[in-house]
Write an enzyme that holds these catalytic residues in place. Structure first.
Site, PDB file in Angstrom:
ATOM      1  N   ARG A 231     -31.119  22.996 -39.229  1.00 36.04           N
ATOM      2  CA  ARG A 231     -29.620  23.670 -38.979  1.00 36.04           C
ATOM      3  C   ARG A 231     -28.769  23.691 -40.018  1.00 36.04           C
ATOM      4  O   ARG A 231     -28.748  22.734 -40.883  1.00 36.04           O
ATOM      5  CB  ARG A 231     -28.975  22.620 -37.921  1.00 36.04           C
TER       6      ARG A 231
ATOM      7  N   ARG B  72     -32.170  15.425 -39.696  1.00 39.04           N
ATOM      8  CA  ARG B  72     -32.452  16.723 -38.860  1.00 39.04           C
ATOM      9  C   ARG B  72     -32.638  17.971 -39.441  1.00 39.04           C
ATOM     10  O   ARG B  72     -33.462  18.799 -38.975  1.00 39.04           O
ATOM     11  CB  ARG B  72     -31.266  16.455 -37.806  1.00 39.04           C
TER      12      ARG B  72
ATOM     13  N   ARG C 251     -17.889  17.549 -41.081  1.00 37.26           N
ATOM     14  CA  ARG C 251     -18.179  17.081 -39.560  1.00 37.26           C
ATOM     15  C   ARG C 251     -17.838  15.763 -39.158  1.00 37.26           C
ATOM     16  O   ARG C 251     -17.282  15.618 -38.336  1.00 37.26           O
ATOM     17  CB  ARG C 251     -19.560  17.458 -39.328  1.00 37.26           C
TER      18      ARG C 251
ATOM     19  N   LYS D 284     -27.108  12.184 -28.468  1.00 35.96           N
ATOM     20  CA  LYS D 284     -26.749  12.955 -27.166  1.00 35.96           C
ATOM     21  C   LYS D 284     -27.648  13.845 -26.735  1.00 35.96           C
ATOM     22  O   LYS D 284     -28.187  13.761 -25.576  1.00 35.96           O
ATOM     23  CB  LYS D 284     -25.298  13.558 -27.486  1.00 35.96           C
TER      24      LYS D 284
ATOM     25  N   ARG E 180     -13.930  17.998 -27.015  1.00 36.17           N
ATOM     26  CA  ARG E 180     -14.203  17.500 -28.603  1.00 36.17           C
ATOM     27  C   ARG E 180     -12.735  17.467 -29.117  1.00 36.17           C
ATOM     28  O   ARG E 180     -12.694  16.812 -30.323  1.00 36.17           O
ATOM     29  CB  ARG E 180     -14.980  18.369 -29.358  1.00 36.17           C
TER      30      ARG E 180
HETATM   31  P1  AMP Z   1     -23.125  20.025 -31.804  1.00 36.69           P
HETATM   32  O1  AMP Z   1     -24.635  20.750 -31.598  1.00 36.69           O
HETATM   33  O2  AMP Z   1     -22.609  19.747 -30.437  1.00 36.69           O
HETATM   34  O3  AMP Z   1     -23.141  19.177 -33.130  1.00 36.69           O
HETATM   35  O4  AMP Z   1     -22.254  21.410 -32.242  1.00 36.69           O
HETATM   36  C1  AMP Z   1     -22.377  22.224 -33.350  1.00 36.69           C
HETATM   37  C2  AMP Z   1     -21.329  22.748 -33.666  1.00 36.69           C
HETATM   38  O5  AMP Z   1     -20.630  23.661 -32.651  1.00 36.69           O
HETATM   39  C3  AMP Z   1     -19.828  21.768 -34.032  1.00 36.69           C
HETATM   40  O6  AMP Z   1     -20.079  21.328 -35.432  1.00 36.69           O
HETATM   41  C4  AMP Z   1     -18.918  22.891 -33.876  1.00 36.69           C
HETATM   42  O7  AMP Z   1     -18.691  23.732 -34.889  1.00 36.69           O
HETATM   43  C5  AMP Z   1     -19.349  23.552 -32.655  1.00 36.69           C
HETATM   44  N1  AMP Z   1     -18.885  23.064 -31.239  1.00 36.69           N
HETATM   45  C6  AMP Z   1     -19.774  22.393 -30.582  1.00 36.69           C
HETATM   46  N2  AMP Z   1     -18.829  22.076 -29.346  1.00 36.69           N
HETATM   47  C7  AMP Z   1     -17.567  22.328 -29.638  1.00 36.69           C
HETATM   48  C8  AMP Z   1     -16.343  22.078 -28.904  1.00 36.69           C
HETATM   49  N3  AMP Z   1     -16.521  21.356 -27.683  1.00 36.69           N
HETATM   50  N4  AMP Z   1     -15.290  22.558 -29.452  1.00 36.69           N
HETATM   51  C9  AMP Z   1     -15.252  23.248 -30.571  1.00 36.69           C
HETATM   52  N5  AMP Z   1     -16.564  23.468 -31.572  1.00 36.69           N
HETATM   53  C10 AMP Z   1     -17.720  22.721 -30.876  1.00 36.69           C
END
Ligand code: AMP
Length: 327
Positions: A134, A128, A146, A14, A89
């Site tokens: 990360r 990654r 996850r 994404k 999410r």
């Molecule tokens: P991402 O970079 O989108 O993979 O997000 C990394 C982490 O941020 C996720 O594993 C969640 O812990 C948190 N996070 C990101 N977006 C959301 C969301 N919409 N709702 C809840 N937690 C989020």
């Protein structure tokens, strides 16, 4: 304003694809994951609270991300819309987003989903972790959590958005980054189709016009969408096909398809799963056959022997043909 959701499991690509899409359509890209990481880096109170949850592969509370999203909507005025990445999410976030947008007199325009297998998620996140460092990508347990969180809390959104006709899916493993990007642009092109004031009377003048466009097209065919608005989620169109045009053997898994021949002469050909022809229906001329009702899931193609014009109808919005639905 347009509101697009970029959907998919972690590691689907994404973030990789968002930039080019946002640039092309003048959208503000909002990644809740990136915003949360920025809060952590800045050492804010919110960041401190979010860190433990993120590092363990859990979601942060809905209210936290919804607040960030609404702030961003309020901040950016000079864009054509927003590209939401990593939000919503949960079903709660999706319905809160609908309410938030309804208050602004807006709605979600479309969901574009990049789909990959669990195995690929694991490989990509570990890879990654080496590049970006990360914490939530580094540990096998976190990755597992996850993936589980995605299936349990985020995947149900697919049905939510399918039910309101907004869901479009791209195979995130159909090729390299460029190939996935092209597939995504094709989806956007379909969604972004301009809805014209369609002609009320469908007459010879109209058919002749579409016929001329088909003759000029390298694909030797041309569609004329009969819908007037984006809200109309059916597929109803005229299709002019010239001899030599190639239609892949394909099937539609979600709807049967009605094809009525208006001009010309053509065959509708049915195949079995092995690609062997099982039925050929001659249409037009003196055959007395003027239409077919192709069952859901039936492999088929069309072969035109002279310039032919058909009317086609199917349930559900258009989306690009998935590889597994073509032989
Ligand atoms: P991402 O970079 O989108 O993979 O997000 C990394 C982490 O941020 C996720 O594993 C969640 O812990 C948190 N996070 C990101 N977006 C959301 C969301 N919409 N709702 C809840 N937690 C989020």
């Amino acid at each position: 304003m347009k509101y697009y959701i970029l959907f998919g499991p972690p590691g689907a690509g994404k973030g990789t694809q968002a930039g080019a899409i946002a640039q092309k359509y003048n959208l503000k890209h909002i990644s809740t994951g990136e915003m949360l990481r920025a809060e952590i880096a800045a050492g804010t109170e919110l960041g401190k609270q979010a860190k433990a949850l993120i590092d363990a592969g859990n979601l942060v509370p809905d209210s936290v991300v919804e607040g960030m999203i609404e702030n961003t909507f309020n901040t950016y005025k000079n864009v054509a819309g927003f590209l939401l990445d990593g939000f919503p999410r949960t079903l709660g976030q999706a319905s809160d987003l609908d309410e938030m947008l309804a208050r602004r007199g807006e709605k979600v325009n479309a969901v574009i989903s990049i789909m990959i297998k669990d195995e690929t998620i694991k490989e990509r996140l570990s890879h990654r972790a080496q590049i970006e460092g990360r914490a939530d990508d580094a540990n096998e347990e976190t990755i597992k959590n996850r993936i589980a969180t995605y299936h349990k809390q985020t995947e149900p959104l697919i049905t939510y958005y399918k039910n309101n006709g907004k869901y479009h899916e791209v195979d995130g493993e159909c090729g390299d980054i460029e190939a996935v990007r092209k597939a995504m642009f094709r989806v956007f092109k379909g969604i972004d189709r301009k809805f014209l004031e369609r002609q009320v009377v469908l007459d010879d003048t109209l058919l002749n016009k579409i016929q001329m466009l088909a003759q000029e097209s390298p694909r030797l065919r041309m569609n004329y969408d009969l819908r007037n608005t984006e809200e109309d989620q059916s597929q109803r169109l005229l299709n002019v096909m010239l001899p030599g045009t190639k239609t892949a053997i394909h099937k539609h898994n979600l709807s049967s398809e009605t094809v009525m021949l208006m001009r010309g002469r053509m065959d509708t050909v049915f195949y079995n799963d092995k690609g062997i022809e099982i039925q050929r229906i001659h249409m037009g001329g003196d055959t007395g056959v003027f239409g077919v009702n192709i069952p859901k899931g039936q492999w088929h193609t069309f072969e035109v022997t002279e310039l032919s014009i058909i009317f086609m109808a199917q349930d559900g919005p258009w989306s690009p043909m998935a590889k597994e639905n073509m032989l």
